[in-house]
Design an enzyme around this catalytic site. Structure first.
Site, mmCIF file in Angstrom:
data_model
loop_
_atom_site.group_PDB
_atom_site.id
_atom_site.type_symbol
_atom_site.label_atom_id
_atom_site.label_comp_id
_atom_site.label_asym_id
_atom_site.label_seq_id
_atom_site.Cartn_x
_atom_site.Cartn_y
_atom_site.Cartn_z
ATOM 1 N N GLY A 131 0.802 -1.233 0.000
ATOM 2 C CA GLY A 131 0.000 0.000 0.000
ATOM 3 C C GLY A 131 0.827 1.271 0.000
ATOM 4 N N GLU A 132 2.090 1.162 0.375
ATOM 5 C CA GLU A 132 2.965 2.339 0.386
ATOM 6 C C GLU A 132 3.638 2.525 -0.972
ATOM 7 O OE1 GLU A 132 2.261 0.765 3.492
ATOM 8 O OE2 GLU A 132 1.247 2.688 3.550
ATOM 9 N N ASN A 152 -2.988 -2.644 15.205
ATOM 10 C CA ASN A 152 -2.382 -2.882 13.907
ATOM 11 C C ASN A 152 -2.608 -4.332 13.495
ATOM 12 O OD1 ASN A 152 -0.094 -3.131 11.808
ATOM 13 N ND2 ASN A 152 -0.099 -0.956 12.251
ATOM 14 N N ASP A 167 -3.275 7.280 6.833
ATOM 15 C CA ASP A 167 -2.817 5.890 6.721
ATOM 16 C C ASP A 167 -3.500 5.008 7.756
ATOM 17 O OD1 ASP A 167 -1.406 3.701 5.670
ATOM 18 O OD2 ASP A 167 0.167 3.907 7.176
ATOM 19 N N ALA A 212 6.812 -3.392 12.451
ATOM 20 C CA ALA A 212 6.790 -2.007 11.967
ATOM 21 C C ALA A 212 7.319 -0.995 12.978
ATOM 22 C CB ALA A 212 5.358 -1.634 11.559
ATOM 23 N N ASP A 252 -5.086 2.340 7.538
ATOM 24 C CA ASP A 252 -5.389 1.053 6.897
ATOM 25 C C ASP A 252 -6.507 0.342 7.666
ATOM 26 O OD1 ASP A 252 -2.848 1.708 5.845
ATOM 27 O OD2 ASP A 252 -2.397 -0.393 5.510
ATOM 28 N N ASN A 296 -4.723 1.565 3.232
ATOM 29 C CA ASN A 296 -4.878 2.964 2.836
ATOM 30 C C ASN A 296 -5.012 3.113 1.325
ATOM 31 O OD1 ASN A 296 -1.864 2.228 3.067
ATOM 32 N ND2 ASN A 296 -1.837 3.974 1.684
HETATM 33 CA CA CA Z 1 -0.529 1.680 4.944
#
Ligand code: CA
Ligand code: CA
Length: 588
Positions: free
Chosen positions: A194-195, A418, A318, A558, A320, A276
């Site tokens: 997604g990034e 997350n 972001d 992350a 998500d 996102n």
């Molecule tokens: Ca993301």
């Protein structure tokens, strides 16, 4: 004449013995996983993902006698984040590790049976450490996704590769790390990236052969496909092109399905969370940007979207919406009617209770204490009540056009929750949510898409909100819409939860502890130091009348990579890579 005949009989008997020696995983094994206590054949301890076990030999009274049985090191120099959930079947444990590795171990002794190390090319682009969240079992295969966006199926008893399929091009930013979902003989997987402006989607393949059955894009405007008799046929556009995206931005729209999916046999729906919309800079893409930051329900037989619920329309932080959607039933307190619902603790800080038959919002309430981007969720429209001034500003509106107004936003983009999976205990009626309290300075910048390059258009710094804690394991009552208890943790929580009929909730901490809490009160009743941070979900099963608990240990993910001030705050934590197994001392 007699001797060869007898020999051939023995040979035939040996061949039969050889062919029945290893059990195969059937569709019934998968469907019944939550109820069968002798194995863990699916991620989530069942397709619905409740992470609940009916086992109660280990309970609030006996847990003090829980001791390690064995530990196994993943070895090598590859001690990075370990987010994997082990599977246990037919006396064997299957556990994935960092850098796309998988091990088969004797579940009783920890003896290594085989390992497979996927050969990764230079230039893979995983956003959030070289993690993997677990494998899937089907028939005689164990299947897992790799960081270079492939699916690998191995013979579960020999470790030999049976089939290998490319999901997409790692050089364009695609990767894969979620545990696959098994539904009706299909292996269902998503994509990470997604990034990098990838095309988010869910894919279903024949689990035995790896051949594609359908593809369902999760960005509005893309065509879905179905394969029949080897022929690729169009299967309808997802949504309506340009209805919620302007121009060509939908072509690189993100909505990556990077955290996997759940399945509910009662409604015959797959529920997948989507990440996102790309890029992060929301001023570049006016509109709701379907089906990003949402839960999407897909019929596995047709590969079509049945309903969707967007938790953060026009996401600018972001947030998500990849968090798992967990099916559960409850009795409506007013009418006594059984409601078929689903729970989702969203990265945006709100806990959503949704009618899983049709996607209608039932309730939404915060499960973290500070939320700055929205005042709440309007229950009538199902949409957030935005605080407009807390959206990062438009760079185009600024003096130099290079940097928009910086805002402080909570939660941070690492989320109220997350990747770490929550658990639901039908006996207590509570969800156990690993939550985090943090915020971020965030600003937008101009950006244009370049294949294989980060596609954010944003800068950020993550900050803790409190000196004494970031993480909190929270018991959430989905019907009353409130937090019943919490157990705070200094470092951010990053591992999933297991809950049992023994009135226990197990979870790990980055500080290295596997903990058991009284599921009703939140009081800590047991803990064990695993030697590195735990960022993975525990499992439990029984064999020979004894209940076992297992968890993978290895700090990473992350937080150390993206965590800003928080990463510095927890930089004393050491990396690792091992699996631990526990049972009651003397079985009592
Ligand atoms: Ca993301
Ligand atoms: Ca089972």
């Amino acid at each position: 004449m007699k001797k060869p005949f007898a020999l051939s009989l023995i040979a035939a008997a040996l061949m039969v013995a050889g062919s029945v020696q290893a059990k195969e995983v059937t569709d019934a094994d998968i469907s019944n996983d939550a109820k069968t206590t002798g194995d863990v054949v699916h991620f989530g301890l069942g397709q619905q993902g409740q992470r609940y076990s009916t086992l109660d030999k280990i309970n609030t009274k006996t847990v003090k006698n829980l001791v390690p049985v064995w530990s196994f090191s993943f070895g090598g120099e590859k001690q990075r984040g370990q987010e994997s959930q082990p599977l246990v079947f037919d006396g064997k444990m299957y556990v994935t590790a960092s850098y796309s590795r998988i091990f088969a171990l004797d579940a009783k002794t920890g003896k290594k049976l085989w390992k497979y190390e996927h050969r990764l090319p230079e230039g893979i682009m995983p956003c959030c450490d070289v993690i993997n969240r677990g494998a899937a079992l089907y028939d005689n295969l164990v299947i897992f996704a790799t960081l270079d966006a492939q699916l690998v199926a191995l013979n579960k008893d020999t470790g030999k590769v049976v089939w290998k399929e490319k999901i997409d091009d790692y050089a364009a930013g695609y990767s894969a790390s979620a545990a696959p979902l098994i539904v009706k003989g299909m292996v269902v997987t998503g994509v990470s990236g997604g990034e990098f402006g990838v095309e988010g989607r869910l894919e279903a393949r024949d689990a035995k052969t790896g051949k594609l059955i359908w593809i369902r894009p999760t960005v509005e405007g893309h065509m879905g496909y179905k394969w029949e008799n080897g022929q690729k046929t169009e299967n309808g556009i997802s949504g309506t092109t340009n209805a919620t995206w302007t121009g060509d931005l939908w072509k690189t729209g993100g909505a990556a399905t990077w955290n996997g999916a759940t399945y509910d046999p009662e409604t015959n729906l797959i529920f997948v969370g989507t990440g996102n919309p790309s890029p992060w800079n929301s001023h570049l893409r006016p509109g709701d940007n379907l089906f990003s930051s949402a839960t999407v329900a897909i019929n596995p037989d047709t590969g079509k979207i049945v309903w969707h619920y967007q938790t953060t329309p026009h996401d600018g932080w972001d947030f998500d919406g990849v968090n798992e959607f967990v099916s559960f039933d409850y009795k409506d307190p007013k009418t006594g009617k059984v409601i078929k619902a689903g729970g989702k603790a969203d990265r945006n800080g709100f806990f959503f209770v949704i009618d899983r038959t049709n996607g209608k919002l039932i309730n939404a309430f915060p499960f973290v204490k500070d939320i700055t981007w929205a005042k709440g969720i309007d229950l009538a429209s199902g949409r957030p009540i935005y605080v407009d001034e807390n959206r990062p500003g438009n760079p185009a509106a600024g003096e130099d056009g290079k940097k928009g107004k910086t805002v402080f936003a909570a939660p941070s983009f690492l989320g109220g929750k997350n990747q770490m999976q929550m658990a639901y205990n039908p006996k207590t009626g509570l969800f156990y949510v690993p939550a985090n309290e943090w915020g971020m300075d965030i600003w937008n910048e101009p950006v244009s898409y370049k294949r294989g390059a980060a596609y954010l258009g944003a800068g950020f710094t993550i900050k803790a909100l409190h000196d004494d804690y970031i993480g909190a394991l929270r018991a959430v009552d989905p019907v009353a819409g409130k937090i019943v208890w919490e157990n705070k943790n200094f470092a951010p929580l990053w591992g999933g939860v297991l809950t049992t009929a023994g009135n226990l909730s197990f979870y790990g901490t980055p500080e290295g502890y596997l903990k058991a809490l009284d599921a009703k009160t939140g009081k800590e009743v047991w803990s064990f130091q695993t030697g590195s941070g735990v960022v993975a979900p525990p499992v439990t099963w029984e064999e020979g009348g004894e209940q076992y608990v297992a968890v993978v240990s290895g700090w990473g993910g992350a937080v150390p990579l993206w965590g800003g001030d928080v990463a510095r705050r927890v930089n004393f934590l050491e990396q690792g890579g091992s699996v631990w197994v526990f049972k009651l001392h003397n079985g009592k």
